[in-house]
Design a protein around this motif. Structure first.
Motif, PDB file in Angstrom:
ATOM      1  N   ALA A 163       1.166  -1.190   0.011  1.00  0.00           N
ATOM      2  CA  ALA A 163       0.027  -0.279   0.054  1.00  0.00           C
ATOM      3  C   ALA A 163       0.579   0.875   0.010  1.00  0.00           C
ATOM      4  N   HIS A 164       2.006   1.117   0.405  1.00  0.00           N
ATOM      5  CA  HIS A 164       3.022   2.634   0.613  1.00  0.00           C
ATOM      6  C   HIS A 164       4.346   2.392  -0.111  1.00  0.00           C
ATOM      7  N   PRO A 165       4.837   3.315  -0.769  1.00  0.00           N
ATOM      8  CA  PRO A 165       6.187   3.119  -1.151  1.00  0.00           C
ATOM      9  C   PRO A 165       7.199   2.883  -0.786  1.00  0.00           C
ATOM     10  N   TRP A 166       6.959   3.116   0.482  1.00  0.00           N
ATOM     11  CA  TRP A 166       8.142   3.126   1.490  1.00  0.00           C
ATOM     12  C   TRP A 166       7.796   2.238   2.781  1.00  0.00           C
ATOM     13  N   THR A 167       8.846   1.418   3.198  1.00  0.00           N
ATOM     14  CA  THR A 167       8.468   0.396   4.339  1.00  0.00           C
ATOM     15  C   THR A 167       9.513   0.509   5.356  1.00  0.00           C
ATOM     16  N   ALA A 168       9.152  -0.506   6.489  1.00  0.00           N
ATOM     17  CA  ALA A 168      10.599  -0.372   7.371  1.00  0.00           C
ATOM     18  C   ALA A 168      11.693  -1.796   6.886  1.00  0.00           C
ATOM     19  N   PRO A 169      13.284  -1.813   7.462  1.00  0.00           N
ATOM     20  CA  PRO A 169      13.976  -2.305   6.702  1.00  0.00           C
ATOM     21  C   PRO A 169      13.572  -4.538   7.325  1.00  0.00           C
ATOM     22  N   THR A 170      12.984  -4.474   8.243  1.00  0.00           N
ATOM     23  CA  THR A 170      12.338  -5.816   8.347  1.00  0.00           C
ATOM     24  C   THR A 170      11.282  -5.531  10.029  1.00  0.00           C
ATOM     25  N   ARG A 171      11.411  -6.800  10.470  1.00  0.00           N
ATOM     26  CA  ARG A 171       9.964  -6.274  11.345  1.00  0.00           C
ATOM     27  C   ARG A 171      10.289  -7.787  12.317  1.00  0.00           C
ATOM     28  N   ARG A 172       9.342  -7.474  13.688  1.00  0.00           N
ATOM     29  CA  ARG A 172       9.514  -7.827  14.731  1.00  0.00           C
ATOM     30  C   ARG A 172      11.039  -7.362  14.880  1.00  0.00           C
ATOM     31  N   TYR A 173      11.166  -6.426  15.143  1.00  0.00           N
ATOM     32  CA  TYR A 173      12.607  -5.767  15.826  1.00  0.00           C
ATOM     33  C   TYR A 173      12.639  -5.254  17.177  1.00  0.00           C
ATOM     34  N   TRP A 174      14.037  -4.927  17.852  1.00  0.00           N
ATOM     35  CA  TRP A 174      13.936  -2.831  18.672  1.00  0.00           C
ATOM     36  C   TRP A 174      15.411  -2.890  18.233  1.00  0.00           C
ATOM     37  N   LEU A 175      15.347  -1.482  18.290  1.00  0.00           N
ATOM     38  CA  LEU A 175      16.396  -0.653  18.726  1.00  0.00           C
ATOM     39  C   LEU A 175      17.588  -1.156  18.815  1.00  0.00           C
ATOM     40  N   VAL A 203      14.735  -9.620   6.151  1.00  0.00           N
ATOM     41  CA  VAL A 203      15.177  -8.362   5.646  1.00  0.00           C
ATOM     42  C   VAL A 203      15.172  -7.715   3.965  1.00  0.00           C
ATOM     43  N   TYR A 204      13.974  -6.419   4.243  1.00  0.00           N
ATOM     44  CA  TYR A 204      12.994  -6.177   3.262  1.00  0.00           C
ATOM     45  C   TYR A 204      14.056  -5.367   2.823  1.00  0.00           C
ATOM     46  N   ALA A 205      13.180  -4.894   1.768  1.00  0.00           N
ATOM     47  CA  ALA A 205      13.668  -2.694   0.647  1.00  0.00           C
ATOM     48  C   ALA A 205      12.745  -2.313   0.915  1.00  0.00           C
ATOM     49  N   VAL A 206      13.692  -1.285   1.671  1.00  0.00           N
ATOM     50  CA  VAL A 206      12.856  -0.243   2.381  1.00  0.00           C
ATOM     51  C   VAL A 206      12.145   0.305   1.669  1.00  0.00           C
ATOM     52  N   GLY A 207      12.716   0.494  -0.437  1.00  0.00           N
ATOM     53  CA  GLY A 207      12.362   1.265  -1.338  1.00  0.00           C
ATOM     54  C   GLY A 207      12.167   0.662  -2.523  1.00  0.00           C
ATOM     55  N   ALA A 208      11.052   1.308  -3.493  1.00  0.00           N
ATOM     56  CA  ALA A 208      12.210   0.188  -4.880  1.00  0.00           C
ATOM     57  C   ALA A 208      13.158   1.041  -5.720  1.00  0.00           C
ATOM     58  N   GLY A 209      14.068   0.416  -6.298  1.00  0.00           N
ATOM     59  CA  GLY A 209      15.219   0.536  -6.359  1.00  0.00           C
ATOM     60  C   GLY A 209      15.792  -0.031  -7.282  1.00  0.00           C
ATOM     61  N   THR A 210      17.637  -0.201  -7.318  1.00  0.00           N
ATOM     62  CA  THR A 210      18.627  -1.038  -7.926  1.00  0.00           C
ATOM     63  C   THR A 210      19.513  -1.472  -7.625  1.00  0.00           C
ATOM     64  N   VAL A 211      19.270  -3.253  -7.095  1.00  0.00           N
ATOM     65  CA  VAL A 211      20.989  -3.841  -6.693  1.00  0.00           C
ATOM     66  C   VAL A 211      21.804  -3.093  -7.368  1.00  0.00           C
ATOM     67  N   ARG A 212      22.546  -2.126  -6.128  1.00  0.00           N
ATOM     68  CA  ARG A 212      24.141  -2.012  -6.590  1.00  0.00           C
ATOM     69  C   ARG A 212      24.984  -2.755  -5.952  1.00  0.00           C
ATOM     70  N   ALA A 213      24.635  -3.513  -5.534  1.00  0.00           N
ATOM     71  CA  ALA A 213      26.201  -3.893  -4.300  1.00  0.00           C
ATOM     72  C   ALA A 213      25.673  -5.815  -4.288  1.00  0.00           C
ATOM     73  N   THR A 214      26.535  -6.803  -3.731  1.00  0.00           N
ATOM     74  CA  THR A 214      26.013  -7.614  -2.970  1.00  0.00           C
ATOM     75  C   THR A 214      27.336  -8.678  -2.966  1.00  0.00           C
ATOM     76  N   THR A 215      27.741  -7.725  -1.882  1.00  0.00           N
ATOM     77  CA  THR A 215      28.890  -8.410  -1.426  1.00  0.00           C
ATOM     78  C   THR A 215      29.459  -8.788  -0.258  1.00  0.00           C
ATOM     79  N   CYS A 216      30.589  -9.702   0.463  1.00  0.00           N
ATOM     80  CA  CYS A 216      30.554  -9.972   1.118  1.00  0.00           C
ATOM     81  C   CYS A 216      32.584 -10.229   1.796  1.00  0.00           C
ATOM     82  N   GLY A 217      32.927 -10.847   2.848  1.00  0.00           N
ATOM     83  CA  GLY A 217      33.683 -11.072   3.367  1.00  0.00           C
ATOM     84  C   GLY A 217      34.891 -10.431   4.250  1.00  0.00           C
ATOM     85  N   ASP A 218      34.413  -8.871   4.002  1.00  0.00           N
ATOM     86  CA  ASP A 218      34.671  -8.010   4.729  1.00  0.00           C
ATOM     87  C   ASP A 218      33.546  -7.821   6.472  1.00  0.00           C
TER      88      ASP A 218
END
Length: 304
Positions: A163-175, A203-218
């Motif tokens: 329903a909304h174009p933006w959202t939180a990045p995850t659910r059932r969290y505490w900060l 874990v969810y994308a907070v809004g529409a976009g393009t994936v710039r990087a998918t990295t690991c190892g650091d």
């Protein structure tokens, strides 16, 4: 490099040293000078912009319960301060563009203000890209994660309804650790917002976009960086699995991976960051940024 800005600034060499570094600083200062002094306040705290990326050896910690070490890849305090100045200048310029649009200013005035904002971003982009290349930041040297053989899962699909174009990045969290948080065990301030969740939480994308990087190892472990339509980037770090690929498009609420404790951490959580560029050193306060998108994030557990 695949730059996404269009200001006519020289591209630096990958190694940021000697005269090259001085020239880049000069370019950045010129870009900063182009921003009007009264451009207005922004959501960034002047003392809160610092890097929590890894050193050349990949050490980085983003502690659960705010108890981790934060290492910094910038080579000098001067470098870090110049990057912080550019971040603040960009946010002032962005706020000015927003005000002009809201006040129905002339198209010429808005265009001129937007050009100044992009000039600041271009200088910061080049500066951080050069440093990322020389220090081995995977976002700069292996953005697809293929060389490092990152743990990719099946590609996710967009949610059926949003329903909304933006959202939180995850659910059932505490900060837990927040932006600009300080601690005796941190070398510098925290550059994102930590969401304490169990390992394996979507874990969810907070809004529409393009994936710039998918990295690991650091020190960030398995991470995804997404470029959004407003020009900002969001980072999702310490994932246990990555469910998107570089270059793919995502929508708000689309699963990009599962939370975890990869990288240098003391417990499972999601490190969420908002950046002006894809690179470490350009972070802005994430919660005010989300609030501008009408997304409220609180310390109470969120329902799906």
């Amino acid at each position: 490099m695949g730059r996404e800005h269009h200001a006519r600034l020289p591209r630096p060499r990958a190694r940021f040293r000697g005269a090259t570094g001085a020239a880049l600083f000069a370019l950045l200062l010129l870009a900063l000078a182009a921003v009007p002094a009264g451009a207005g306040a922004d959501g960034a705290r002047g003392d809160g912009v610092s890097s929590d990326r890894a050193r050349g050896n990949g050490f980085h910690s983003d502690g659960f319960h705010s108890d981790g070490f934060h290492s910094d890849g910038f080579r000098s305090d001067g470098f870090r301060k110049e990057a912080a100045r550019a971040v603040r200048a960009h946010e002032r310029a962005r706020a000015r563009v927003d005000r002009l649009r809201e006040s129905d200013a002339s198209p010429t005035e808005v265009k001129d203000a937007e050009r100044r904002r992009k000039a600041v971003r271009a200088g910061l982009w080049d500066l951080l890209w050069a440093t990322g290349r020389s220090s081995g930041d995977p976002v700069a040297v292996d953005p697809s994660g293929q060389d490092s053989r990152c743990p990719f899962g099946d590609r996710s699909r967009p949610p059926e309804r949003r329903a909304h174009p933006w959202t939180a990045p995850t659910r059932r969290y505490w900060l837990s650790a927040g932006y600009a948080a300080k601690g005796s065990r941190w070398a510098h301030r925290h550059t994102g917002q930590d969401f304490a969740v169990d390992s394996g939480t979507p874990v969810y994308a907070v809004g529409a976009g393009t994936v710039r990087a998918t990295t690991c190892g650091d020190g960030f472990g398995n991470q995804v960086v997404v470029r959004h339509r407003d020009g900002y980037f969001t980072q999702y770090a310490h994932l246990s699995r990555i469910d998107v690929r570089k270059g793919g498009r995502v929508t708000a609420g689309q699963r990009i991976g599962l939370s975890g404790a990869t990288g240098n951490v003391t417990g499972p959580h999601l490190h969420f960051e908002v950046r002006i560029t894809p690179y470490v050193g350009s972070a802005v306060p994430p919660l005010p940024w989300l609030r501008r998108k009408d997304v409220e994030v609180t310390g109470a557990p969120a329902l799906p």
